[in-house]
Motif scaffolding. Structure first.
Motif, PDB file in Angstrom:
ATOM      1  N   HIS A  23      -5.931  -2.751   7.294  1.00 45.11           N
ATOM      2  CA  HIS A  23      -5.257  -1.940   8.871  1.00 45.11           C
ATOM      3  C   HIS A  23      -6.028  -2.044   9.751  1.00 45.11           C
ATOM      4  CE1 HIS A  23      -3.544   2.131  10.561  1.00 45.11           C
ATOM      5  NE2 HIS A  23      -4.521   1.768  10.705  1.00 45.11           N
ATOM      6  N   TRP A  75      -0.026   4.215   1.578  1.00 47.09           N
ATOM      7  CA  TRP A  75      -0.895   5.306   2.504  1.00 47.09           C
ATOM      8  C   TRP A  75       0.734   6.410   2.866  1.00 47.09           C
ATOM      9  CZ3 TRP A  75      -0.038   6.936   7.201  1.00 47.09           C
ATOM     10  CH2 TRP A  75      -0.855   8.166   7.815  1.00 47.09           C
ATOM     11  N   ARG A  89      -2.441   3.030  -3.892  1.00 47.99           N
ATOM     12  CA  ARG A  89      -2.769   2.204  -3.446  1.00 47.99           C
ATOM     13  C   ARG A  89      -3.194   1.798  -2.276  1.00 47.99           C
ATOM     14  NH1 ARG A  89       2.163   1.406  -6.372  1.00 47.99           N
ATOM     15  NH2 ARG A  89       3.357   0.942  -4.137  1.00 47.99           N
ATOM     16  N   SER A  90      -4.606   1.738  -2.223  1.00 48.19           N
ATOM     17  CA  SER A  90      -5.331   1.738  -1.093  1.00 48.19           C
ATOM     18  C   SER A  90      -4.042   0.594  -0.152  1.00 48.19           C
ATOM     19  CB  SER A  90      -6.630   1.212  -1.361  1.00 48.19           C
ATOM     20  OG  SER A  90      -6.680  -0.717  -1.733  1.00 48.19           O
ATOM     21  N   GLN A  91      -5.161   0.828   1.456  1.00 49.61           N
ATOM     22  CA  GLN A  91      -4.427   0.343   2.512  1.00 49.61           C
ATOM     23  C   GLN A  91      -4.682  -0.930   2.409  1.00 49.61           C
ATOM     24  OE1 GLN A  91      -4.537   2.665   6.352  1.00 49.61           O
ATOM     25  NE2 GLN A  91      -6.104   3.693   5.750  1.00 49.61           N
ATOM     26  N   GLN A  92      -5.763  -1.782   1.602  1.00 55.31           N
ATOM     27  CA  GLN A  92      -6.068  -2.931   2.013  1.00 55.31           C
ATOM     28  C   GLN A  92      -6.617  -3.474   2.681  1.00 55.31           C
ATOM     29  OE1 GLN A  92      -2.275  -4.979  -0.151  1.00 55.31           O
ATOM     30  NE2 GLN A  92      -1.883  -3.484  -2.017  1.00 55.31           N
ATOM     31  N   PRO A 149       0.859  -1.123   0.167  1.00 56.12           N
ATOM     32  CA  PRO A 149       0.113   0.447   0.087  1.00 56.12           C
ATOM     33  C   PRO A 149       0.614   1.042   0.017  1.00 56.12           C
ATOM     34  CG  PRO A 149      -1.036  -1.373   2.287  1.00 56.12           C
ATOM     35  CD  PRO A 149       0.588  -2.052   1.463  1.00 56.12           C
ATOM     36  N   GLY A 170      -3.620   7.630  -2.437  1.00 50.17           N
ATOM     37  CA  GLY A 170      -4.702   7.028  -2.922  1.00 50.17           C
ATOM     38  C   GLY A 170      -3.802   5.863  -3.846  1.00 50.17           C
TER      39      GLY A 170
END
Length: 121
Positions: free
Chosen positions: A71, A61, A66-69, A59, A64
């Motif tokens: 957390h 973070w 690649r999203s956090q996927q 990710p 944006g």
């Protein structure tokens, strides 16, 4: 009555054994399953899996791109121990995120595969 309960959460990564060792140490768990492509950490009633993905990209973070996927928010037993918990996580292989929105309350780190997580006091 619930329909189901969470039995496992799986994280994609380039090196399942490395990620499993990290999370086993962080959560005081044990590596219960280990193959070249999948490892599972037993931490209480939950299993945390590490799944090998060729070409894995972590990710980005807070960007944006690649999203956090996923957390995780991890509670530190004693709020005053937040500094010690952060230092121990880094010793185990975590990396401190540059952006810290509220460092007096929580710390943002990344696991060895780049997944962001918070330690909360």
């Amino acid at each position: 009555m619930p329909v189901a309960h969470i039995a496992a959460i799986n994280l994609e990564c380039p090196d399942p054994a490395d990620l499993a060792r990290f999370w086993a140490a962080m959560l005081d768990g044990e590596v219960a399953v280990q193959t070249p492509d999948f490892c599972a950490v037993k931490a209480g009633p939950l299993h945390l899996g590490a799944v090998r993905v060729d070409g894995y990209r972590p990710p980005t973070w807070p960007s944006g791109e690649r999203s956090q996927q996923i957390h995780f928010d991890l509670a530190v037993d004693e709020p005053d121990d937040l500094d010690d918990a952060e230092a121990r996580a880094i010793e185990l292989g975590a990396v401190r995120e540059e952006q810290q929105p509220a460092p007096e309350r929580f710390r943002v780190l990344r696991d060895p595969a780049g997944h962001p997580f918070c330690l909360r006091g």
